[in-house]
Design an enzyme around this catalytic site. Structure first.
Site, PDB file in Angstrom:
ATOM      1  N   ALA A  75       1.037  -1.173  -0.073  1.00  0.00           N
ATOM      2  CA  ALA A  75       0.022   0.023   0.094  1.00  0.00           C
ATOM      3  C   ALA A  75       0.909   1.400   0.052  1.00  0.00           C
ATOM      4  O   ALA A  75       2.160   1.142   0.318  1.00  0.00           O
ATOM      5  CB  ALA A  75      -0.970  -0.033   1.229  1.00  0.00           C
ATOM      6  N   GLY A 118      -0.339  -4.573   1.071  1.00  0.00           N
ATOM      7  CA  GLY A 118      -1.593  -4.667   0.468  1.00  0.00           C
ATOM      8  C   GLY A 118      -1.682  -5.322  -0.881  1.00  0.00           C
ATOM      9  O   GLY A 118      -2.810  -5.997  -1.368  1.00  0.00           O
ATOM     10  N   GLU A 121      -2.442  -9.152   0.003  1.00  0.00           N
ATOM     11  CA  GLU A 121      -3.544  -9.194   0.521  1.00  0.00           C
ATOM     12  C   GLU A 121      -4.773  -9.266  -0.980  1.00  0.00           C
ATOM     13  O   GLU A 121      -5.679  -9.897  -0.885  1.00  0.00           O
ATOM     14  CB  GLU A 121      -3.897  -8.063   1.334  1.00  0.00           C
ATOM     15  CG  GLU A 121      -3.406  -8.248   2.822  1.00  0.00           C
ATOM     16  CD  GLU A 121      -3.673  -7.413   3.814  1.00  0.00           C
ATOM     17  OE1 GLU A 121      -4.054  -7.560   4.777  1.00  0.00           O
ATOM     18  OE2 GLU A 121      -3.735  -6.060   3.503  1.00  0.00           O
ATOM     19  N   GLU A 141       3.714  -5.607   7.556  1.00  0.00           N
ATOM     20  CA  GLU A 141       3.144  -4.713   8.347  1.00  0.00           C
ATOM     21  C   GLU A 141       3.621  -4.440   9.646  1.00  0.00           C
ATOM     22  O   GLU A 141       3.766  -3.106   9.825  1.00  0.00           O
ATOM     23  CB  GLU A 141       1.845  -4.809   8.091  1.00  0.00           C
ATOM     24  CG  GLU A 141       1.043  -4.470   6.810  1.00  0.00           C
ATOM     25  CD  GLU A 141       0.894  -5.916   5.927  1.00  0.00           C
ATOM     26  OE1 GLU A 141       0.350  -5.653   4.822  1.00  0.00           O
ATOM     27  OE2 GLU A 141       1.732  -6.762   6.084  1.00  0.00           O
TER      28      GLU A 141
END
Length: 268
Positions: A75, A118, A121, A141
């Site tokens: 992300a 992300g 994911e 993360e």
């Protein structure tokens, strides 16, 4: 007859972070933020929501990949740093990834390289994953003071089991292509120059099946727990479909022809 603008919904959108190609039975989406290793930012989230809206309105297969030998490097950290409690409670990334997960027809992620945070994911949210030899999955993360809160903490466990999931989420292990294949995270590892072609071949294979049967199979498979009643209800719908009648009739006719040919030794 020329198509109207309404018949070309993906062409009507102005995408800044995606390349979108619509085909007869599928949509190919390429994450494209080359200066940021395709990091997922707010604009990309909004554009992927637009794609999902169209796929919910007119279901097609989805092929998701990344530009420049990378799937998505995570992300956007600059945006994440600016987010607070209220943004976390909005589930900005997780709501999108769950929407991808719930798309009516199967989704395939073709992962050429890094799929981190992300990006990983988002790949986990797809129904199937196929990897290039340089693919790497990881969720770093905690090293940034947060957790993988867009589905990895529970979706990865479902995909690869608790032990491997904790190795990734707690110990910072990354899964390269061979490891991802060994634990079942990806269904195949193919040379980079064949990655997209193999992903399309996989979609071609699924496209030969009944779209309604695939849609209901996905719906039942994704339902939590045992669901014999849901199985029966879905099968009841399929048993009444013209597609089932036509497909089974063709199968029986083909079988009958083959048996006659075998009996006569190939003589007309």
């Amino acid at each position: 007859m020329n198509k109207t603008l309404a018949d070309r919904p993906y062409e009507n959108q102005l995408y800044e972070t995606l390349s979108v190609e619509e085909r007869t039975d599928r949509v190919v989406v390429t994450l494209r933020r080359p200066a940021a290793r395709n990091a997922i930012n707010g604009r990309m989230i909004a554009e992927l929501h637009q794609v999902c809206e169209e796929l919910e309105r007119a279901p097609k297969f989805l092929l998701l990949t990344g530009h420049g030998g990378v799937f998505a490097g995570g992300a956007d950290i600059g945006e994440l740093r600016a987010r607070g409690r209220d943004e976390a409670l909005q589930g900005i990334n997780s709501r999108l990834f769950e929407r991808v997960r719930r798309l009516p027809l199967p989704t395939v992620a073709a992962v050429p390289g890094w799929a981190l945070g992300g990006g990983a994911e988002l790949a986990y949210a797809c129904d199937l994953r196929i990897a290039g030899p340089d693919a790497v999955f990881g969720n770093p993360e905690p090293g940034l003071g947060i957790l993988a809160a867009a589905g990895a903490c529970w979706r990865l466990r479902e995909l690869v089991g608790e032990s491997v999931a904790k190795q990734v989420l707690l110990a910072g292990r990354t899964l390269d292509a061979p490891a991802a294949l060994a634990c079942g995270l990806v269904m195949d590892v193919v040379p980079m120059d064949r990655l997209i072609g193999e992903a399309h071949a996989l979609l071609d294979r699924m496209a030969r099946s009944s779209a309604l049967a695939l849609r209901l199979t996905k719906l039942v498979t994704d339902a939590p727990g045992a669901h014999p009643v849901a199985d029966d209800l879905a099968q009841a719908v399929l048993f009444e479909s013209p597609d089932k009648e036509e497909r089974m009739t063709r199968f029986l006719e083909k079988t009958e022809t083959a048996q006659k040919t075998e009996t006569t030794g190939g003589r007309a």
